[in-house]
Design a protein around this motif. Structure first.
Motif, PDB file in Angstrom:
ATOM      1  N   LEU A  46      -5.150   7.456  -3.078  1.00 29.41           N
ATOM      2  CA  LEU A  46      -6.459   6.824  -3.295  1.00 29.41           C
ATOM      3  C   LEU A  46      -7.553   7.485  -2.467  1.00 29.41           C
ATOM      4  CD1 LEU A  46      -5.502   3.031  -3.348  1.00 29.41           C
ATOM      5  CD2 LEU A  46      -6.254   4.424  -5.281  1.00 29.41           C
ATOM      6  N   VAL A  47      -7.302   7.637  -1.182  1.00 27.68           N
ATOM      7  CA  VAL A  47      -8.350   8.109  -0.264  1.00 27.68           C
ATOM      8  C   VAL A  47      -8.553   9.618  -0.344  1.00 27.68           C
ATOM      9  CG1 VAL A  47      -9.005   8.283   2.177  1.00 27.68           C
ATOM     10  CG2 VAL A  47      -8.016   6.150   1.301  1.00 27.68           C
ATOM     11  N   ASN A  48      -7.482  10.371  -0.305  1.00 27.84           N
ATOM     12  CA  ASN A  48      -7.616  11.832  -0.174  1.00 27.84           C
ATOM     13  C   ASN A  48      -7.549  12.604  -1.481  1.00 27.84           C
ATOM     14  OD1 ASN A  48      -7.957  11.809   2.682  1.00 27.84           O
ATOM     15  ND2 ASN A  48      -5.794  11.287   2.825  1.00 27.84           N
ATOM     16  N   LYS A  49      -6.962  12.038  -2.517  1.00 25.83           N
ATOM     17  CA  LYS A  49      -6.935  12.716  -3.819  1.00 25.83           C
ATOM     18  C   LYS A  49      -8.078  12.232  -4.715  1.00 25.83           C
ATOM     19  CE  LYS A  49      -5.177  15.119  -7.284  1.00 25.83           C
ATOM     20  NZ  LYS A  49      -5.427  16.532  -7.404  1.00 25.83           N
ATOM     21  N   LEU A  50      -8.225  10.888  -4.802  1.00 22.71           N
ATOM     22  CA  LEU A  50      -9.258  10.337  -5.680  1.00 22.71           C
ATOM     23  C   LEU A  50     -10.598  10.110  -4.980  1.00 22.71           C
ATOM     24  CD1 LEU A  50      -7.259   7.676  -7.742  1.00 22.71           C
ATOM     25  CD2 LEU A  50      -7.733  10.075  -8.312  1.00 22.71           C
ATOM     26  N   GLY A  51     -10.594  10.082  -3.648  1.00 18.90           N
ATOM     27  CA  GLY A  51     -11.829   9.822  -2.913  1.00 18.90           C
ATOM     28  C   GLY A  51     -12.274   8.367  -2.998  1.00 18.90           C
ATOM     29  N   VAL A  52     -11.337   7.459  -3.196  1.00 15.07           N
ATOM     30  CA  VAL A  52     -11.635   6.038  -3.325  1.00 15.07           C
ATOM     31  C   VAL A  52     -11.254   5.332  -2.031  1.00 15.07           C
ATOM     32  CG1 VAL A  52     -10.994   3.905  -4.529  1.00 15.07           C
ATOM     33  CG2 VAL A  52     -11.253   6.037  -5.816  1.00 15.07           C
ATOM     34  N   SER A  53     -12.182   4.557  -1.489  1.00 16.68           N
ATOM     35  CA  SER A  53     -11.853   3.802  -0.286  1.00 16.68           C
ATOM     36  C   SER A  53     -12.142   2.313  -0.436  1.00 16.68           C
ATOM     37  CB  SER A  53     -12.611   4.345   0.926  1.00 16.68           C
ATOM     38  OG  SER A  53     -13.998   4.253   0.716  1.00 16.68           O
ATOM     39  N   ASP A  54     -12.942   1.936  -1.431  1.00 18.70           N
ATOM     40  CA  ASP A  54     -13.295   0.529  -1.622  1.00 18.70           C
ATOM     41  C   ASP A  54     -12.883   0.101  -3.023  1.00 18.70           C
ATOM     42  OD1 ASP A  54     -14.429  -1.991  -1.786  1.00 18.70           O
ATOM     43  OD2 ASP A  54     -16.325  -1.383  -0.880  1.00 18.70           O
ATOM     44  N   LEU A  55     -11.917  -0.801  -3.080  1.00 18.92           N
ATOM     45  CA  LEU A  55     -11.442  -1.307  -4.365  1.00 18.92           C
ATOM     46  C   LEU A  55     -11.990  -2.685  -4.669  1.00 18.92           C
ATOM     47  CD1 LEU A  55      -7.768  -0.070  -4.039  1.00 18.92           C
ATOM     48  CD2 LEU A  55      -9.522   0.848  -5.536  1.00 18.92           C
ATOM     49  N   GLY A  56     -12.941  -3.133  -3.862  1.00 22.99           N
ATOM     50  CA  GLY A  56     -13.550  -4.445  -4.086  1.00 22.99           C
ATOM     51  C   GLY A  56     -12.659  -5.604  -3.677  1.00 22.99           C
ATOM     52  N   ALA A  57     -11.685  -5.352  -2.824  1.00 22.61           N
ATOM     53  CA  ALA A  57     -10.753  -6.397  -2.406  1.00 22.61           C
ATOM     54  C   ALA A  57     -11.388  -7.366  -1.432  1.00 22.61           C
ATOM     55  CB  ALA A  57      -9.511  -5.767  -1.782  1.00 22.61           C
ATOM     56  N   ASN A  58     -10.881  -8.588  -1.457  1.00 22.29           N
ATOM     57  CA  ASN A  58     -11.319  -9.640  -0.556  1.00 22.29           C
ATOM     58  C   ASN A  58     -10.068 -10.323  -0.002  1.00 22.29           C
ATOM     59  OD1 ASN A  58     -13.041 -11.490   0.730  1.00 22.29           O
ATOM     60  ND2 ASN A  58     -12.846 -12.932  -0.971  1.00 22.29           N
ATOM     61  N   PHE A  59      -9.896 -10.270   1.316  1.00 17.27           N
ATOM     62  CA  PHE A  59      -8.713 -10.858   1.949  1.00 17.27           C
ATOM     63  C   PHE A  59      -9.129 -11.362   3.331  1.00 17.27           C
ATOM     64  CE2 PHE A  59      -4.502 -10.777   4.011  1.00 17.27           C
ATOM     65  CZ  PHE A  59      -3.737 -11.402   3.030  1.00 17.27           C
ATOM     66  N   PRO A  60      -9.623 -12.597   3.395  1.00 15.94           N
ATOM     67  CA  PRO A  60     -10.126 -13.122   4.665  1.00 15.94           C
ATOM     68  C   PRO A  60      -8.989 -13.492   5.628  1.00 15.94           C
ATOM     69  CG  PRO A  60     -10.340 -14.777   2.945  1.00 15.94           C
ATOM     70  CD  PRO A  60      -9.805 -13.539   2.296  1.00 15.94           C
ATOM     71  N   ALA A  61      -8.580 -12.533   6.416  1.00 21.19           N
ATOM     72  CA  ALA A  61      -7.477 -12.758   7.359  1.00 21.19           C
ATOM     73  C   ALA A  61      -7.543 -11.723   8.470  1.00 21.19           C
ATOM     74  CB  ALA A  61      -6.139 -12.665   6.634  1.00 21.19           C
ATOM     75  N   ARG A  62      -6.898 -12.052   9.567  1.00 21.71           N
ATOM     76  CA  ARG A  62      -6.727 -11.123  10.688  1.00 21.71           C
ATOM     77  C   ARG A  62      -5.377 -10.447  10.488  1.00 21.71           C
ATOM     78  NH1 ARG A  62      -8.798 -11.457  16.327  1.00 21.71           N
ATOM     79  NH2 ARG A  62      -7.321 -10.361  17.677  1.00 21.71           N
ATOM     80  N   VAL A  63      -5.373  -9.103  10.471  1.00 18.94           N
ATOM     81  CA  VAL A  63      -4.146  -8.354  10.201  1.00 18.94           C
ATOM     82  C   VAL A  63      -3.944  -7.264  11.247  1.00 18.94           C
ATOM     83  CG1 VAL A  63      -4.442  -8.759   7.702  1.00 18.94           C
ATOM     84  CG2 VAL A  63      -5.131  -6.563   8.688  1.00 18.94           C
ATOM     85  N   THR A  64      -2.712  -6.802  11.339  1.00 13.40           N
ATOM     86  CA  THR A  64      -2.385  -5.636  12.152  1.00 13.40           C
ATOM     87  C   THR A  64      -1.568  -4.707  11.278  1.00 13.40           C
ATOM     88  OG1 THR A  64      -1.592  -4.905  14.319  1.00 13.40           O
ATOM     89  CG2 THR A  64      -0.256  -6.580  13.184  1.00 13.40           C
ATOM     90  N   PHE A  65      -1.617  -3.421  11.567  1.00  9.97           N
ATOM     91  CA  PHE A  65      -0.955  -2.442  10.698  1.00  9.97           C
ATOM     92  C   PHE A  65       0.252  -1.804  11.384  1.00  9.97           C
ATOM     93  CE2 PHE A  65      -0.239   1.474   8.381  1.00  9.97           C
ATOM     94  CZ  PHE A  65      -0.334   1.029   7.076  1.00  9.97           C
ATOM     95  N   HIS A  66       1.355  -1.739  10.636  1.00 10.63           N
ATOM     96  CA  HIS A  66       2.574  -1.054  11.090  1.00 10.63           C
ATOM     97  C   HIS A  66       2.672   0.285  10.372  1.00 10.63           C
ATOM     98  CE1 HIS A  66       6.713   0.107  11.657  1.00 10.63           C
ATOM     99  NE2 HIS A  66       6.966  -0.063  10.373  1.00 10.63           N
ATOM    100  N   ASP A  67       2.713   1.370  11.155  1.00  6.95           N
ATOM    101  CA  ASP A  67       2.914   2.702  10.591  1.00  6.95           C
ATOM    102  C   ASP A  67       4.412   2.923  10.397  1.00  6.95           C
ATOM    103  OD1 ASP A  67       0.205   4.050  10.686  1.00  6.95           O
ATOM    104  OD2 ASP A  67       0.381   3.325  12.745  1.00  6.95           O
ATOM    105  N   GLY A  68       4.864   2.963   9.151  1.00 11.33           N
ATOM    106  CA  GLY A  68       6.265   3.262   8.873  1.00 11.33           C
ATOM    107  C   GLY A  68       6.581   4.690   9.294  1.00 11.33           C
ATOM    108  N   CYS A  69       7.782   4.894   9.789  1.00 17.35           N
ATOM    109  CA  CYS A  69       8.163   6.204  10.347  1.00 17.35           C
ATOM    110  C   CYS A  69       8.018   7.353   9.354  1.00 17.35           C
ATOM    111  CB  CYS A  69       9.599   6.159  10.855  1.00 17.35           C
ATOM    112  SG  CYS A  69       9.792   5.142  12.328  1.00 17.35           S
ATOM    113  N   HIS A  70       8.520   7.181   8.134  1.00 15.72           N
ATOM    114  CA  HIS A  70       8.484   8.297   7.187  1.00 15.72           C
ATOM    115  C   HIS A  70       7.061   8.623   6.746  1.00 15.72           C
ATOM    116  CE1 HIS A  70      12.834   7.451   6.845  1.00 15.72           C
ATOM    117  NE2 HIS A  70      12.862   8.768   6.757  1.00 15.72           N
TER     118      HIS A  70
END
Length: 193
Positions: A69-93
């Motif tokens: 999405l980001v690096n091939k299509l150049g898309v970063s905003d899909l119009g999503a709405n998710f009102p929450a506090r989140v944290t991100f886990h980077d998977g090893c692979h």
């Protein structure tokens, strides 16, 4: 001991996957683990076989979902709405094999109502690792508990990742601990309108 029957069966499955993907213009995979397998390891697995060229062609057009999405299509905003506090886990692979760190965060930064809070152990392995969890369950559990504790320190409502196997492992640990923290795949958040 090496089980050659298992190896033959695994290779047969991989050949079947190659056959299914050989005519695809682009292969987009919503899992860092699966993406790394096709993009990085299939060319190695099939080197010096009659499938080598096909494996390399497929690998060249294989993308992890957020990277596509980001690096091939150049898309970063899909119009999503998710009102929450989140944290991100980077998977090893995804992180180590495919080098994907920023693209999921770029996508999350555009989600309305979402607050991303980085955990201290974002890049630390959750302990699942496919057969690692089955062969070394106590070590796997301990690693997952470190990840869950780090995520809980952020006071996030969700652990987000682009690898479902990590999320499954972490959710199992959280459920056993009676924690309210939930796991969710990046694609599920981006689908929220």
């Amino acid at each position: 001991a090496f089980n050659s029957g298992y190896w033959d069966e695994s290779r047969a499955v991989a050949v079947h996957v190659l056959e299914g993907l050989k005519d695809a213009e682009v292969v987009v995979i919503a899992s860092g683990s699966c993406g790394a397998m096709v993009k990085k390891f299939y060319p190695e697995l099939f080197a010096r076989t009659e499938h080598a060229e096909t494996a390399c062609r497929i690998a060249a057009r294989t993308w992890e979902f957020s990277d596509f999405l980001v690096n091939k299509l150049g898309v970063s905003d899909l119009g999503a709405n998710f009102p929450a506090r989140v944290t991100f886990h980077d998977g090893c692979h995804g992180l180590r094999e495919l080098g994907i760190k920023q693209s999921p965060r770029t996508l999350l930064s555009k989600v309305r109502g979402l607050e991303l809070v980085e955990m201290q152990e974002a890049e630390t392995c959750c302990g699942f690792g496919g057969t690692f969890a089955a062969k070394f369950p106590m070590i796997s559990t301990a690693m997952g508990e470190v990840k869950c504790a780090s995520a809980a320190q952020t006071e996030a409502e969700y652990i987000v990742s682009n690898d479902s196997s990590c999320l499954m492992h972490l959710q199992g640990l959280l459920d056993r601990q009676g924690k309210k923290l939930k796991t969710i795949h990046l694609a599920e958040i981006l689908a929220q309108q």
